[in-house]
Write an enzyme that holds these catalytic residues in place. Structure first.
Site, PDB file in Angstrom:
ATOM      1  N   ARG D  98      80.385  58.723  57.405  1.00 12.10           N
ATOM      2  CA  ARG D  98      81.442  59.004  56.427  1.00 12.10           C
ATOM      3  C   ARG D  98      81.501  57.914  55.351  1.00 12.10           C
ATOM      4  O   ARG D  98      81.656  58.199  54.166  1.00 12.10           O
ATOM      5  CB  ARG D  98      82.787  59.161  57.152  1.00 12.10           C
ATOM      6  CG  ARG D  98      84.011  59.416  56.311  1.00 12.10           C
ATOM      7  CD  ARG D  98      83.954  60.559  55.303  1.00 12.10           C
ATOM      8  NE  ARG D  98      83.205  61.720  55.663  1.00 12.10           N
ATOM      9  CZ  ARG D  98      82.458  62.410  54.809  1.00 12.10           C
ATOM     10  NH1 ARG D  98      82.378  62.066  53.534  1.00 12.10           N
ATOM     11  NH2 ARG D  98      81.775  63.450  55.216  1.00 12.10           N
ATOM     12  N   LYS D 133      88.349  52.319  32.907  1.00 10.77           N
ATOM     13  CA  LYS D 133      89.164  53.204  33.761  1.00 10.77           C
ATOM     14  C   LYS D 133      88.357  53.605  34.993  1.00 10.77           C
ATOM     15  O   LYS D 133      88.060  54.781  35.209  1.00 10.77           O
ATOM     16  CB  LYS D 133      89.613  54.421  32.950  1.00 10.77           C
ATOM     17  CG  LYS D 133      90.512  54.046  31.773  1.00 10.77           C
ATOM     18  CD  LYS D 133      90.958  55.252  30.960  1.00 10.77           C
ATOM     19  CE  LYS D 133      91.889  54.808  29.826  1.00 10.77           C
ATOM     20  NZ  LYS D 133      92.310  55.935  28.959  1.00 10.77           N
ATOM     21  N   LYS D 165      92.992  46.274  21.328  1.00 14.26           N
ATOM     22  CA  LYS D 165      93.586  47.617  21.418  1.00 14.26           C
ATOM     23  C   LYS D 165      94.846  47.710  20.556  1.00 14.26           C
ATOM     24  O   LYS D 165      95.321  46.700  20.016  1.00 14.26           O
ATOM     25  CB  LYS D 165      93.937  47.924  22.884  1.00 14.26           C
ATOM     26  CG  LYS D 165      92.796  47.756  23.855  1.00 14.26           C
ATOM     27  CD  LYS D 165      91.783  48.881  23.798  1.00 14.26           C
ATOM     28  CE  LYS D 165      92.321  50.155  24.359  1.00 14.26           C
ATOM     29  NZ  LYS D 165      92.426  50.162  25.820  1.00 14.26           N
ATOM     30  N   GLU D 195      90.296  48.622  17.881  1.00 11.07           N
ATOM     31  CA  GLU D 195      90.733  50.016  17.829  1.00 11.07           C
ATOM     32  C   GLU D 195      91.458  50.274  16.515  1.00 11.07           C
ATOM     33  O   GLU D 195      92.292  49.468  16.095  1.00 11.07           O
ATOM     34  CB  GLU D 195      91.688  50.286  19.002  1.00 11.07           C
ATOM     35  CG  GLU D 195      92.248  51.698  19.020  1.00 11.07           C
ATOM     36  CD  GLU D 195      93.196  51.938  20.192  1.00 11.07           C
ATOM     37  OE1 GLU D 195      93.089  51.208  21.212  1.00 11.07           O
ATOM     38  OE2 GLU D 195      94.049  52.827  20.083  1.00 11.07           O
ATOM     39  N   ASP D 216      90.196  56.006  17.698  1.00 11.68           N
ATOM     40  CA  ASP D 216      90.871  56.690  18.791  1.00 11.68           C
ATOM     41  C   ASP D 216      91.544  57.965  18.314  1.00 11.68           C
ATOM     42  O   ASP D 216      92.337  57.948  17.368  1.00 11.68           O
ATOM     43  CB  ASP D 216      91.905  55.747  19.425  1.00 11.68           C
ATOM     44  CG  ASP D 216      92.350  56.282  20.771  1.00 11.68           C
ATOM     45  OD1 ASP D 216      91.524  56.898  21.482  1.00 11.68           O
ATOM     46  OD2 ASP D 216      93.528  56.078  21.119  1.00 11.68           O
TER      47      ASP D 216
END
Lengths: 278, 278, 278, 278, 278, 278
Positions: D98, D133, D165, D195, D216
């Site tokens: 597993r 992410k 960002k 960004e 973005d």
């Protein structure tokens, strides 16, 4: 047992003994090229446990050492009968000696104490089981030693089954609310056991239903009455005041399990030593 | 003792009991907002040790618990006399209970066994000392428990002093070459002790010089003779077969130290429990 | 859940993102004394899970940040409805942002997928259960997310119950020898479940007895027949091909549990973001 | 990838599944001397990734197992085509199964999702890139899976490049002060990306200069206009709402990179299983 | 720097000094209730670095100690001018003293050596940069010390930028194939630097293009020629034989960066001590 | 030294350099199947130390590399004389190079600095000893390097001997109460040394008795007088201002030990490099 589970324990035990500078006596006194042939020999009879962990201490220090098992874990051993042989470079053998023996003597002590109790109730259906009263850090090894000594294992920790103790019952307001909350929360592969101190409590528990009950500190006549009341509807464990002397009478009541904290928390070490072989 | 040294042991002990999912019984049965007032109470008399470690188990689970020491480590405790109080959220108290008690009972067991042996030789100059036959992972706590029980500490590990054992002597070809190699290698703050099994060996050792000698398995008359031979030139430790019964006669020979592995490796746990206080 | 169990996961997640040098962008661009008021806001509806872990990421970077929960884990959340507020020094908030969201979005994704499946079978007695097909390293958090989404937990690992799978049966030579060996070895608080692929196998299992059965890849008519055969003698879990579409028909057969690996291994992350609040 | 970097992840994954007591089912049901010949077989087509990690799970449990790679990481795999064979002692194979599959299925899922997106933009110069992410704890493996699926890697963490960002811009008071502070602090081998949400912002950025820009949530016409404005002076990454459906139009605008969080945070696991080979 | 990044280093340093038994001298000699007021005082002038780490050593031993910074990291300090005050329980102060000073003296040594070199080239555009020739385990602290001393940081490790050294060039078969392979593999935020040993190599590099070049062991006239050849197309770093004496002439050639391994690997510790304040 | 003690240091050093993504330059530029034959070669004469640790860095990255020691640790080495050869896969050799050299150059620097000081006092009975002023994390390796350079080791940490420093004396209220408390607490294998700053203090110490004295910052005439006063009753260590220039005069006073912090905290690295062998 899987090496991956034991190795961190043995590494930590070695590290604790080696400290920063290692074995300054052996490094100074024993020539680096000296060879040794040694044997691990019991100084008293008992049941062997922990040989894997003990030999791993030697192997972790020097993977070129030859390690030979002469007796299997779980066997009864006699005074003077070598259980393993170690040969190779002398320095790592002497450096690992105490760590290896500390593990082996303690675990063999647990197995021997379990065996002694198990022998005392031979012929009865009851089995000796351990508790969570184990040495911090050594639980999985002590649980295995219990099995090797003829006992069975109880829970391994707080998360693999539910055991509702007296303090839980007190906080929940009785055995019935405690059991109901437990059943609501328990996954389908989680068993529930509950401690009861009186037959009245037992009656309530049986009405509500529980996989197992723990009868704490009941005398044999009360235990016998409890066994009759349960009538196979739950596994019955008896605990409290279990010794070689009291165990047979407890077993004779027909309980399924007799639990002892003493086989782990108070088992005297079994004396084994490392002898140089001519 | 410094918190930094103890905390990893207590964390590991908690982790071992919590497993992956934590205390599934308490989480299910005890309401999250329930409060508890509990006390740690001896079920038998003895000497207390390990209270710092035990209370840390509660604190690590919930730093908002109120922890009150009622008795100091090292004190003699009586059946029923509470040694500490814990109050606050009920869940973490019940979850930490077994880990805390496992530490406390074992360490108090070590302190009590030491105290018993130390009491047996009261009036003599000899002190009880421990060995490296400690529980893997718990050495520093057990060494402290020995001190709390009235004993003194031997080496903490392989690297803080030289102890030349029989196997080292065998590999070095005698006590004299062993001692010479040790002295050459030892730093100026490293003491040297050597095990001797016969008075003839002792003679050689005294000629060569050593900070301390370990007289293994000698009977009291031989020990007495050894003490005379040494005449203050080395610290004398006697070991082997030390019990409450044999210790007084050994102490009477005039040795400085009497060492016992049993006070650490075979001390029965002292029984203490957690009681809910009304 | 107990902080002690979650903290190592969050620390490791932060360490993975911080690398050696930490957040070089924030350190360069955001003034050290800048303050921020931020909110965690869903970009899509779902079920919240993992808020403890997410907020811990902020707290571990700066214990002086003010953290305010606005929604409890397990709640259904709507687009734009803030679930938590974080205020204080801007640098640690921006540094922890991604780690916190990675945890929160994944766990809320698991909870939401579970909720969706649980909703699909509402009105039936069956419960959705998870499997061991979890993300390596995140099992305890994902198991909790399943509960928060209205599911129940299966085993947490290989050691807390026995699940005899098809490969075990093959190696043991059939379901009966497999079950017998399992029962002999199992402790009294260990439940046993066995996978069966045909009704003939199920018959054998029922004769031998098992706490639970896992019916793998059976169609609803076969499942219904199996439920009749079992007749309450074992807990019944159905697995294989479970989706929102197929689940109602499976639930209608009367099984107790419907297990889904997909709710953990293939749940899309739920989109939540960190917004600066004016 | 270097074994030293992967091994801690695989060890932790095994430890999480083994718990304290290990695989109690396999230990009970499968004879210790049983041998197995098994194959890892896809249950659906996709791209293979993570085979090193998966096979390491078997090897760490038993280094004597024979492990044979039949397909290389990065290859497209078909339903039923074995990707590896494992043979040897049956117990460790079933115990590691597993953990191995959890790693393999997730990483192959990431590679397959990446491949699917990369295929969708074939013929354009744009490359698919991942984000931060990723699954906490698995970043380096997921980054590798992205490469194996035909994508390219973005930053590995907060410390290996500067990505300014929207929140950074807000705290710095605009793109120009943000860029200036970044350039002052950046080492000579540190690239800077910023960004921008509007073409007006882009204009400012181009005047100030930046190695790369992140556009973005711009629609294709705006992106196309941005590409013209940049005119080769910076690498252009487009992000936001990237799917198999939207990607071709984004790629057609002439951007260099199209980033997707979904290929790591929401890729469904690729289904592979372990089959016993007759 | 983020506490989370430094704390493991300080904990490990303390653990290394405390060993198993802690500070046996202080425990024996200093009364547990003794209070101390102490100051950290330079014994020679220099640049301060590492005060956070040093004070953390005190705090980790006893969080109740009062710690007062009198001078900021990066400041020039004079003989006798206290940089911090520590007051509270005497035992933890004396126990942490050496660990704190070992960190502080080494890091201040690095900052001071950097400052000395940076001062030597003042007025030139060139900056002093460090290398990866740092003390194993202390890289992030030494990199920060370099910045505090007026230098700039090079790569933090093998994974945050590409630096093609002579051995890489040799294995790749020349600077051009090496650069081409690097560009193919590099992510869009990864810069590339290449070492060149001759102007002919530099010519090739400039044709192929590289973010930065490392001119190793060139004399000032050759460096000057190289600067002309590069003509702003790449960042230029000079290395080899950099001392306070040679640095000005190197800086005068117009290079951007002058790197020195010696500021980290051979900086003498700056002498600071702990004084009891009356 | 025991591998178990060194390996964690080398692993941590590699991890620090590899970061998350490993050696991105080598992975990109050097073909996976390229072979290398390399030698570690001194760029200046000195004393070799740390070869075990350095070679372990290569081995931990790739256990199939052939590693050949050409010179033993402790030997004097000459410019250009290879001390070890490494051959096999080129990638791991280049990846481990810097970690290996960082360890080797630092430790050889310590050994060389020690050797230089030891040579300066040749012919005198005094030995050079180190202090606890070592690099955090590298103490055991630096202590070994001191021995390899002809020096002797002082305490390894706070727990293996008692060293009563001036601050301890101040807190205890004088050398006599300090010594008395120390003796009461010290185990029988723990030596005691005390720092004295004046001959008056020395007089007190000699009356009370101590295993060793540390004479701090005394000039040679005072040291000579102290040696006469001690008259063999204690080991004498001189410290303070020890350099190659001052050491001979100090040694000529008849002290037993001359301690230097500089041989560990300020030893310049010895320059060794990795050369590709044709």
């Amino acid at each position: 047992m899987i090496r991956l589970l034991i190795e961190p324990i043995v590494r930590a035990a070695l590290a604790e003994d080696l400290g920063r500078a290692g074995d300054i006596t052996t490094d100074a006194v024993v020539p680096p090229d000296a060879r040794i042939e040694a044997a691990i020999v019991p100084r008293q009879p008992g049941v062997l446990a922990g040989l894997d962990a003990a030999l791993m201490a030697f192997e972790l220090l020097d993977s070129s050492l030859a390690l030979q098992r002469l007796v299997a874990d779980g066997a009864r051993i006699e005074l003077g009968q070598a259980v393993a042989r170690i040969s190779g470079s002398a320095q790592p053998v002497l450096t690992a000696e105490r760590t290896a023996l500390n593990l082996l003597c303690r675990l063999s002590g647990v197995a021997s104490a379990t065996r002694s109790l198990a022998d005392a109730i031979e012929g009865h259906k009851a089995k000796i089981v351990c508790t969570r009263k184990t040495t911090p850090g050594l639980r999985i090894l002590e649980k295995e030693a219990v099995r090797l000594g003829g006992g069975a294992n109880h829970r391994f920790g707080l998360d693999d089954a539910m055991l509702i103790k007296d303090n839980h019952v007190a906080m929940a307001g009785g055995v019935v609310p405690a059991l109901r909350r437990a059943k609501t929360a328990a996954g389908h592969l989680v068993k529930i056991q509950i401690e009861v101190d009186t037959l009245a409590q037992l009656e309530e528990v049986l009405t509500e239903g529980s996989d197992a009950v723990l009868l704490d500190n009941m005398d044999p006549p009360t235990l016998r009455r409890a066994v009759e009341m349960v009538a196979g509807r739950a596994i019955i464990e008896a605990s409290g005041g279990v010794t070689r002397e009291t165990a047979p009478a407890i077993a004779a009541t027909g309980v399924d399990l007799i639990s002892s904290g003493g086989i782990t928390h108070s088992a005297p070490a079994l004396d084994l030593g490392l002898d140089i072989v001519e």
